[in-house]
Scaffold this active site. Structure first.
Site, short mmCIF file in Angstrom:
data_model
loop_
_atom_site.label_atom_id
_atom_site.label_comp_id
_atom_site.label_asym_id
_atom_site.label_seq_id
_atom_site.Cartn_x
_atom_site.Cartn_y
_atom_site.Cartn_z
CD1 TRP A 112 -0.65 114.73 2.98
CD2 TRP A 112 -1.85 116.37 3.89
NE1 TRP A 112 -1.64 115.06 2.10
CE2 TRP A 112 -2.39 116.07 2.62
CE3 TRP A 112 -2.44 117.39 4.64
CZ2 TRP A 112 -3.49 116.73 2.09
CZ3 TRP A 112 -3.54 118.06 4.11
CH2 TRP A 112 -4.05 117.73 2.86
CG ASP A 156 -1.56 111.93 8.71
OD1 ASP A 156 -2.50 111.15 8.50
OD2 ASP A 156 -1.41 113.01 8.12
CE LYS A 196 -6.51 110.74 2.30
NZ LYS A 196 -7.00 111.52 1.21
N1 PMP Z 1 -2.90 113.58 6.08
C1 PMP Z 1 -2.83 112.90 4.93
C2 PMP Z 1 -1.77 111.86 4.74
C3 PMP Z 1 -3.75 113.17 3.92
O1 PMP Z 1 -3.70 112.50 2.76
C4 PMP Z 1 -4.74 114.17 4.12
C5 PMP Z 1 -5.73 114.48 3.04
N2 PMP Z 1 -6.92 113.82 3.20
C6 PMP Z 1 -4.75 114.85 5.34
C7 PMP Z 1 -3.82 114.53 6.30
C8 PMP Z 1 -5.76 115.91 5.64
O2 PMP Z 1 -6.94 115.29 5.98
P1 PMP Z 1 -8.30 116.09 6.27
O3 PMP Z 1 -8.71 116.66 4.96
O4 PMP Z 1 -9.20 115.01 6.78
O5 PMP Z 1 -8.00 117.14 7.29
#
Ligand code: PMP
Length: 356
Positions: free
Chosen positions: A101, A168, A192
């Site tokens: 990420w 994040d 989450k």
């Molecule tokens: N950052 C983290 C730490 C994640 O675990 C995730 C996966 N849900 C994301 C970003 C990407 O999120 P999204 O699918 O909402 O774009």
């Protein structure tokens, strides 16, 4: 029969939240209309949104400098929105690389200015949180990922930095208290610790906006959403409604200090089981172990297959590890009951005795 859901996301929510959400799909607060069919400008939904904004402010003790927004496009859109709104064209942003990420956030930020990656744990397949780096004072912000959902590592302290932080927090928001005043932006996909997929909570320091010269498309400008109270366009009403219910639940449980204490205790149950059974091995450095996603492997692929089978038979779902690390991942977010963790831990002990 309801399963013990260890999925990394979309993930378990409190049982009461599931039933209240189901009720509101039929009839919101007895008004004779579903939450899905009322106007986002109706007094009923405006009240929902107001509460969904007020609760994070109360739980996280958010200072008046910061606004709470509910946006769309996932946490993934924040990878570019943060840089687009904060990073001047000739400026520089600092990033810490602790997994997939963070890597994605770095890639997007490079579209808007210079990016300096201060440290990375890629050398050990992201099994630790790097601690040895110097934060350049001329960088606009320092971006990091507080909990690495895939690799099972988590910052146990805020990075030491004399510049604003951007974080994040998708997989550990509301799992513990934090000092919001240190942050330019905090963002988290809801799916989450908060609600269904479809909305992203963004906490943004208003004072740091409007300092870039580039033209920002209206929908991607934080100032639009601040001005229009997250209702510039039709907001994702159901994810916001369910997030509000989860926030109410967190408050009822005693707030973030209580969450943190429970999360410590729950994570300890899982890590103790990993550490006392030589059949299993934790993948993350001990001091950086995530309280939200406990990652572990078995010492033999056949044992792994057999353990997955045993989990299925024990009504345990979502425990298979991410493909980039293998093995298992027990995601134990706020809503995960201790009883479900006990089922997992007993199975691990029993299995290790049988196959050890
Ligand atoms: N950052 C983290 C730490 C994640 O675990 C995730 C996966 N849900 C994301 C970003 C990407 O999120 P999204 O699918 O909402 O774009």
């Amino acid at each position: 029969m309801k399963k013990h859901n260890f999925s990394a996301g979309p993930a378990i929510l409190p049982a009461d939240v599931f039933s209240q959400a189901a009720e509101a799909v039929q009839d919101l607060n007895g008004i004779g209309l579903s939450v899905l069919e009322i106007s986002h400008r109706s007094p009923e939904f405006v009240a929902v949104l107001e509460e969904a904004v007020a609760l994070p402010k109360e739980l996280l003790q958010i200072p008046d400098t910061h606004e709470v927004l509910y946006l769309t496009g996932g946490a993934s859109s924040q990878f570019f929105m943060t840089a687009m709104n904060l990073l001047p064209h000739h400026g520089k942003a600092a990033y810490l690389d602790t997994g997939s990420w963070s890597t994605k956030a770095i890639k997007e930020a490079k579209l808007f200015g210079a990016v300096e990656v201060l440290a990375s744990s890629k050398d050990k397949n992201y099994a630790y949180i790097p601690k040895d780096y110097t934060v350049p004072l001329d960088a606009t912000y320092l971006h990091y990922t507080s909990n690495n959902t895939i690799f099972g590592t988590q910052y146990q302290q805020l990075p030491a930095a004399d510049i604003p932080l951007v974080c994040d927090m998708s997989s550990d928001i509301f799992s513990r208290p934090i000092d919001v005043s240190r942050f330019a932006v905090i963002y988290a996909g809801a799916q989450k610790n908060l609600g269904p997929a479809g909305t992203t909570l963004v906490i943004v320091n208003k004072d740091l906006l409007g300092k870039v010269e580039r033209e920002i498309p209206t929908m991607l400008d934080y100032r639009t959403h601040i001005k229009k109270n997250s209702s510039f366009n039709t907001p994702p009403v159901f994810p916001i409604y369910v997030s509000m219910l989860t926030l109410r639940w967190i408050k009822e449980q005693g707030g973030l200090a209580e969450m943190a204490q429970n999360n410590e205790a729950k994570a300890k149950l899982v890590y103790d089981a990993i550490d006392r059974n030589p059949l299993f091995q934790g993948t993350a450095a001990r001091e950086d172990r995530s309280r939200m996603n406990a990652t572990f492997v078995a010492n033999d692929p056949e044992v792994e297959t057999a353990f997955l089978q045993a989990c299925q038979e024990a009504n345990i779902a979502g425990i298979k590890g991410h493909r980039s690390i293998g093995g298992f991942r027990a995601s134990i977010y706020n809503a995960m009951p201790t009883e479900s963790i006990e089922v997992l831990v007993e199975l691990m002990d029993h299995f290790a005795q049988k196959h050890g």
